[in-house]
Write a protein that holds these residues in place. Structure first.
Motif, PDB file in Angstrom:
ATOM      1  N   LYS A  41       0.792  -1.219   0.000  1.00  0.00           N
ATOM      2  CA  LYS A  41       0.000   0.000   0.000  1.00  0.00           C
ATOM      3  C   LYS A  41       0.833   1.282   0.000  1.00  0.00           C
ATOM      4  CE  LYS A  41      -4.088  -2.147   1.938  1.00  0.00           C
ATOM      5  NZ  LYS A  41      -3.732  -3.475   1.580  1.00  0.00           N
ATOM      6  N   LEU A  42       2.065   1.156  -0.486  1.00  0.00           N
ATOM      7  CA  LEU A  42       2.948   2.314  -0.482  1.00  0.00           C
ATOM      8  C   LEU A  42       3.877   2.253  -1.697  1.00  0.00           C
ATOM      9  CD1 LEU A  42       3.671   4.729   1.419  1.00  0.00           C
ATOM     10  CD2 LEU A  42       5.430   3.255   2.390  1.00  0.00           C
ATOM     11  N   LEU A  43       3.961   3.362  -2.423  1.00  0.00           N
ATOM     12  CA  LEU A  43       4.936   3.506  -3.506  1.00  0.00           C
ATOM     13  C   LEU A  43       6.032   4.436  -3.032  1.00  0.00           C
ATOM     14  CD1 LEU A  43       2.783   4.148  -6.731  1.00  0.00           C
ATOM     15  CD2 LEU A  43       3.814   2.005  -5.986  1.00  0.00           C
ATOM     16  N   ARG A  44       7.261   4.164  -3.463  1.00  0.00           N
ATOM     17  CA  ARG A  44       8.386   5.038  -3.122  1.00  0.00           C
ATOM     18  C   ARG A  44       9.197   5.344  -4.369  1.00  0.00           C
ATOM     19  NH1 ARG A  44       9.857   2.152   2.412  1.00  0.00           N
ATOM     20  NH2 ARG A  44       8.428   3.316   3.714  1.00  0.00           N
ATOM     21  N   VAL A  45       9.719   6.560  -4.422  1.00  0.00           N
ATOM     22  CA  VAL A  45      10.635   6.996  -5.483  1.00  0.00           C
ATOM     23  C   VAL A  45      11.677   7.891  -4.841  1.00  0.00           C
ATOM     24  CG1 VAL A  45       8.898   6.910  -7.327  1.00  0.00           C
ATOM     25  CG2 VAL A  45       9.265   9.043  -6.100  1.00  0.00           C
ATOM     26  N   ASP A  46      12.798   8.034  -5.503  1.00  0.00           N
ATOM     27  CA  ASP A  46      13.764   9.049  -5.075  1.00  0.00           C
ATOM     28  C   ASP A  46      14.414   9.658  -6.312  1.00  0.00           C
ATOM     29  OD1 ASP A  46      15.639   7.164  -5.874  1.00  0.00           O
ATOM     30  OD2 ASP A  46      16.412   6.797  -3.880  1.00  0.00           O
ATOM     31  N   THR A  47      15.013  10.816  -6.113  1.00  0.00           N
ATOM     32  CA  THR A  47      15.657  11.519  -7.214  1.00  0.00           C
ATOM     33  C   THR A  47      16.682  12.487  -6.653  1.00  0.00           C
ATOM     34  OG1 THR A  47      15.262  12.752  -9.257  1.00  0.00           O
ATOM     35  CG2 THR A  47      13.993  13.438  -7.340  1.00  0.00           C
ATOM     36  N   ASN A  48      17.530  12.950  -7.523  1.00  0.00           N
ATOM     37  CA  ASN A  48      18.471  14.000  -7.153  1.00  0.00           C
ATOM     38  C   ASN A  48      17.653  15.202  -6.680  1.00  0.00           C
ATOM     39  OD1 ASN A  48      20.269  16.246  -7.297  1.00  0.00           O
ATOM     40  ND2 ASN A  48      21.577  15.100  -8.674  1.00  0.00           N
ATOM     41  N   ALA A  49      17.960  15.716  -5.519  1.00  0.00           N
ATOM     42  CA  ALA A  49      17.184  16.813  -4.938  1.00  0.00           C
ATOM     43  C   ALA A  49      17.217  18.073  -5.794  1.00  0.00           C
ATOM     44  CB  ALA A  49      17.674  17.118  -3.525  1.00  0.00           C
ATOM     45  N   SER A  50      18.206  18.207  -6.660  1.00  0.00           N
ATOM     46  CA  SER A  50      18.289  19.400  -7.509  1.00  0.00           C
ATOM     47  C   SER A  50      17.413  19.293  -8.759  1.00  0.00           C
ATOM     48  CB  SER A  50      19.743  19.657  -7.919  1.00  0.00           C
ATOM     49  OG  SER A  50      20.192  18.642  -8.791  1.00  0.00           O
ATOM     50  N   MET A  51      16.799  18.143  -8.990  1.00  0.00           N
ATOM     51  CA  MET A  51      15.950  17.927 -10.173  1.00  0.00           C
ATOM     52  C   MET A  51      14.531  18.422  -9.879  1.00  0.00           C
ATOM     53  SD  MET A  51      17.963  16.256 -12.413  1.00  0.00           S
ATOM     54  CE  MET A  51      16.849  15.422 -13.480  1.00  0.00           C
ATOM     55  N   MET A  52      14.379  19.732  -9.829  1.00  0.00           N
ATOM     56  CA  MET A  52      13.120  20.331  -9.390  1.00  0.00           C
ATOM     57  C   MET A  52      11.955  20.000 -10.317  1.00  0.00           C
ATOM     58  SD  MET A  52      14.012  21.431  -6.541  1.00  0.00           S
ATOM     59  CE  MET A  52      12.457  22.148  -6.065  1.00  0.00           C
ATOM     60  N   LYS A  53      12.180  19.907 -11.618  1.00  0.00           N
ATOM     61  CA  LYS A  53      11.090  19.592 -12.544  1.00  0.00           C
ATOM     62  C   LYS A  53      10.556  18.189 -12.271  1.00  0.00           C
ATOM     63  CE  LYS A  53       9.886  19.859 -17.423  1.00  0.00           C
ATOM     64  NZ  LYS A  53      10.348  20.182 -18.770  1.00  0.00           N
ATOM     65  N   LEU A  54      11.444  17.227 -12.070  1.00  0.00           N
ATOM     66  CA  LEU A  54      11.026  15.860 -11.776  1.00  0.00           C
ATOM     67  C   LEU A  54      10.351  15.781 -10.409  1.00  0.00           C
ATOM     68  CD1 LEU A  54      10.820  12.920 -12.570  1.00  0.00           C
ATOM     69  CD2 LEU A  54      13.170  12.609 -11.753  1.00  0.00           C
ATOM     70  N   ARG A  55      10.886  16.494  -9.446  1.00  0.00           N
ATOM     71  CA  ARG A  55      10.271  16.514  -8.119  1.00  0.00           C
ATOM     72  C   ARG A  55       8.847  17.053  -8.199  1.00  0.00           C
ATOM     73  NH1 ARG A  55      14.232  19.171  -3.892  1.00  0.00           N
ATOM     74  NH2 ARG A  55      12.339  18.847  -2.656  1.00  0.00           N
ATOM     75  N   LYS A  56       8.645  18.089  -9.020  1.00  0.00           N
ATOM     76  CA  LYS A  56       7.306  18.662  -9.196  1.00  0.00           C
ATOM     77  C   LYS A  56       6.363  17.631  -9.807  1.00  0.00           C
ATOM     78  CE  LYS A  56       4.931  22.676 -11.047  1.00  0.00           C
ATOM     79  NZ  LYS A  56       4.232  22.601 -12.298  1.00  0.00           N
ATOM     80  N   ILE A  57       6.845  16.857 -10.783  1.00  0.00           N
ATOM     81  CA  ILE A  57       6.021  15.806 -11.385  1.00  0.00           C
ATOM     82  C   ILE A  57       5.618  14.788 -10.331  1.00  0.00           C
ATOM     83  CG2 ILE A  57       6.058  13.850 -12.987  1.00  0.00           C
ATOM     84  CD1 ILE A  57       7.792  15.661 -14.849  1.00  0.00           C
ATOM     85  N   TYR A  58       6.578  14.334  -9.521  1.00  0.00           N
ATOM     86  CA  TYR A  58       6.248  13.370  -8.462  1.00  0.00           C
ATOM     87  C   TYR A  58       5.183  13.940  -7.531  1.00  0.00           C
ATOM     88  CZ  TYR A  58      10.283  10.454  -9.717  1.00  0.00           C
ATOM     89  OH  TYR A  58      11.173   9.647 -10.364  1.00  0.00           O
ATOM     90  N   GLU A  59       5.333  15.192  -7.154  1.00  0.00           N
ATOM     91  CA  GLU A  59       4.367  15.810  -6.237  1.00  0.00           C
ATOM     92  C   GLU A  59       2.996  15.934  -6.897  1.00  0.00           C
ATOM     93  OE1 GLU A  59       6.388  19.348  -4.893  1.00  0.00           O
ATOM     94  OE2 GLU A  59       7.939  18.146  -3.894  1.00  0.00           O
ATOM     95  N   GLU A  60       2.963  16.266  -8.191  1.00  0.00           N
ATOM     96  CA  GLU A  60       1.686  16.340  -8.910  1.00  0.00           C
ATOM     97  C   GLU A  60       1.023  14.972  -9.022  1.00  0.00           C
ATOM     98  OE1 GLU A  60       2.860  18.213 -12.573  1.00  0.00           O
ATOM     99  OE2 GLU A  60       2.761  20.226 -11.702  1.00  0.00           O
ATOM    100  N   LEU A  61       1.823  13.911  -8.976  1.00  0.00           N
ATOM    101  CA  LEU A  61       1.293  12.544  -9.035  1.00  0.00           C
ATOM    102  C   LEU A  61       0.890  12.014  -7.663  1.00  0.00           C
ATOM    103  CD1 LEU A  61       3.772  11.032 -11.641  1.00  0.00           C
ATOM    104  CD2 LEU A  61       1.335  11.527 -11.973  1.00  0.00           C
ATOM    105  N   GLY A  62       0.970  12.868  -6.641  1.00  0.00           N
ATOM    106  CA  GLY A  62       0.493  12.492  -5.314  1.00  0.00           C
ATOM    107  C   GLY A  62       1.549  12.009  -4.343  1.00  0.00           C
TER     108      GLY A  62
END
Length: 84
Positions: A41-62
């Motif tokens: 019941k849990l999904l996890r992802v990680d990314t380089n913290a400086s990749m703001m565009k990708l981080r925004k996509i993850y946040e938009e996906l919940g």
């Protein structure tokens, strides 16, 4: 459970020719369905913290940011999403 089981999405990538078509959502929805089929019941992802565009996509996906840590050569942003 202190450390609940999670499905980890290792790499989310969409070719530029398909940008703006909603493929990241389709892929995350697919991962969520596979997780539920396996009682996870849990999904996890990680990314380089400086990749703001990708981080925004993850946040938009919940996904919710759960922490940023220094790892060797980079800061890593850790995200998770509860599946209902």
């Amino acid at each position: 459970d202190q450390f609940p089981k999670a499905l980890y999405v290792h790499y989310l990538c969409v070719h530029r020719d398909f940008a703006g078509t909603g493929l990241p959502k389709l892929m995350i929805d697919f991962a969520a369905q596979k997780a539920l089929e396996n009682n996870i019941k849990l999904l996890r992802v990680d990314t380089n913290a400086s990749m703001m565009k990708l981080r925004k996509i993850y946040e938009e996906l919940g996904f919710t940011l759960v922490g940023i840590e220094q790892e060797d050569y980079r800061k890593t942003a850790f995200y998770q999403k509860k599946i209902i």
